[in-house]
Scaffold this active site. Structure first.
Site, PDB file in Angstrom:
ATOM      1  N   ASN A  24      -3.014   1.500   4.936  1.00 51.36           N
ATOM      2  CA  ASN A  24      -4.405   1.699   4.450  1.00 51.36           C
ATOM      3  C   ASN A  24      -4.915   0.433   5.151  1.00 51.36           C
ATOM      4  OD1 ASN A  24      -6.661   0.361   2.587  1.00 51.36           O
ATOM      5  ND2 ASN A  24      -6.856   2.439   1.829  1.00 51.36           N
ATOM      6  N   LYS A  58     -11.401  -3.734   4.398  1.00 44.95           N
ATOM      7  CA  LYS A  58     -12.053  -2.698   3.497  1.00 44.95           C
ATOM      8  C   LYS A  58     -13.143  -3.338   2.688  1.00 44.95           C
ATOM      9  CE  LYS A  58      -9.792   0.334   3.021  1.00 44.95           C
ATOM     10  NZ  LYS A  58      -9.864   1.537   4.028  1.00 44.95           N
ATOM     11  N   ASP A 251      -5.105   0.201  -2.344  1.00 44.71           N
ATOM     12  CA  ASP A 251      -4.716   1.770  -2.844  1.00 44.71           C
ATOM     13  C   ASP A 251      -3.014   2.217  -2.833  1.00 44.71           C
ATOM     14  OD1 ASP A 251      -7.547   2.161  -2.721  1.00 44.71           O
ATOM     15  OD2 ASP A 251      -7.717   3.086  -0.846  1.00 44.71           O
TER      16      ASP A 251
END
Length: 290
Positions: A24, A58, A251
């Site tokens: 991720n 992110k 995540d």
């Protein structure tokens, strides 16, 4: 633009599908190199064209306490190193127009996050880099919205655009995947990608010990969504993969374990090869006669 068009055509022609995969977020240079090495080996073994994925920031985390990554400058340096070391194309996401030019110098595919899929200025800025643009369908959007989003890329002078299904909000803390979207999104006249990991998020569905919330997920259903997607006949699979998902900083509940990647991809390739999902069935509605 020529190199982008070449890669775009190679991905469109992938048989049975192409793969966008990786962790991720960039956790460290060492981790990215290790993941790229293993994922490339597995993708080559099962015969799938690979674009390696990881994020440098992110920016849309549920909590301000969440790990975000190394940032654009350091993150792009790491992605460029892994791109050269393993001779693999790169996909990463942008959140602001000012990021597009720098990201376009490294990434082969610029990804537009689902929350931003209708942001015209961001779409145009990504398009003007000349790189392939992968637009994730907003969790709040009908599939028809992607026709307009893809058209914004083309009107900016870039024909290399793909659209990605990543689930639709179902209440407050859950997503569902409507397989009809895999078919309806073809109306965007672009390759259709299925995000089989984010589609199983449970946004803000996990309470944290120190207070606040984070995204949960249903990792055990990733094979279910993946099998459905390749049977329908998507052009590409997007998935996040981790070697230690229980300890992934972001995540974790929806990252697929690296140890099971080869096993899952082999099954998906087998399903895709026997399916006729990419061939439209012509329905004859004339009266049936004995």
């Amino acid at each position: 633009m020529e190199s982008s068009a070449l890669l775009f055509n190679q991905l469109k022609a992938a048989d049975p599908f192409f793969l966008l995969a990786g962790p991720n977020v960039i956790e460290s240079e060492e981790h990215i190199f290790r993941m790229a090495k293993h994922i490339k080996t597995i993708a080559s073994k099962v015969g799938l064209p690979l674009v390696f994925k990881s994020s440098f920031d992110k920016a849309n985390r549920t909590s301000s306490k969440s790990f975000r990554g190394p940032g654009m400058v350091e993150g792009l340096k790491i992605l460029e190193k892994v791109k050269l070391a393993y001779d693999i194309p790169i996909v990463t996401d942008v959140h602001e127009t000012i990021q597009c030019e720098a990201v376009g110098r490294v990434a082969d595919i610029i990804q537009i996050p689902a929350f931003l899929c209708r942001q015209t200025d961001l779409l145009v800025a990504a398009a003007k880099t000349g790189k392939i643009v992968n637009i994730k369908k907003g969790q709040f959007c009908a599939s028809s919205v992607m026709v307009n989003s893809a058209e914004k890329i083309r009107l900016a002078g870039n024909p290399n655009v793909m659209v990605c299904e990543r689930g639709t909000m179902f209440g407050y803390n859950d997503l569902i995947v409507d397989p009809r979207n895999f078919e309806w999104m073809r109306e965007a006249n672009s390759p259709v990608v299925a995000d089989i990991t984010h589609a199983l998020q449970q946004p803000a569905g996990r309470k944290l010990d120190g207070g606040g919330v984070a995204s949960g997920g249903l990792r055990e259903l990733i094979p279910c969504i993946a099998r459905t997607a390749v049977a329908v006949g998507v052009d590409g699979i997007f998935m996040e993969v981790h070697d230690d998902p229980l300890n992934a900083p972001v995540d974790g509940p929806t990252q697929w374990p690296l140890r099971h990647l080869e096993e899952l991809l082999e099954e998906l390739v087998a399903i895709a090869r026997v399916s006729k999902g990419k061939q439209q069935l012509n329905i004859d509605l004339t009266p049936f006669r004995d």
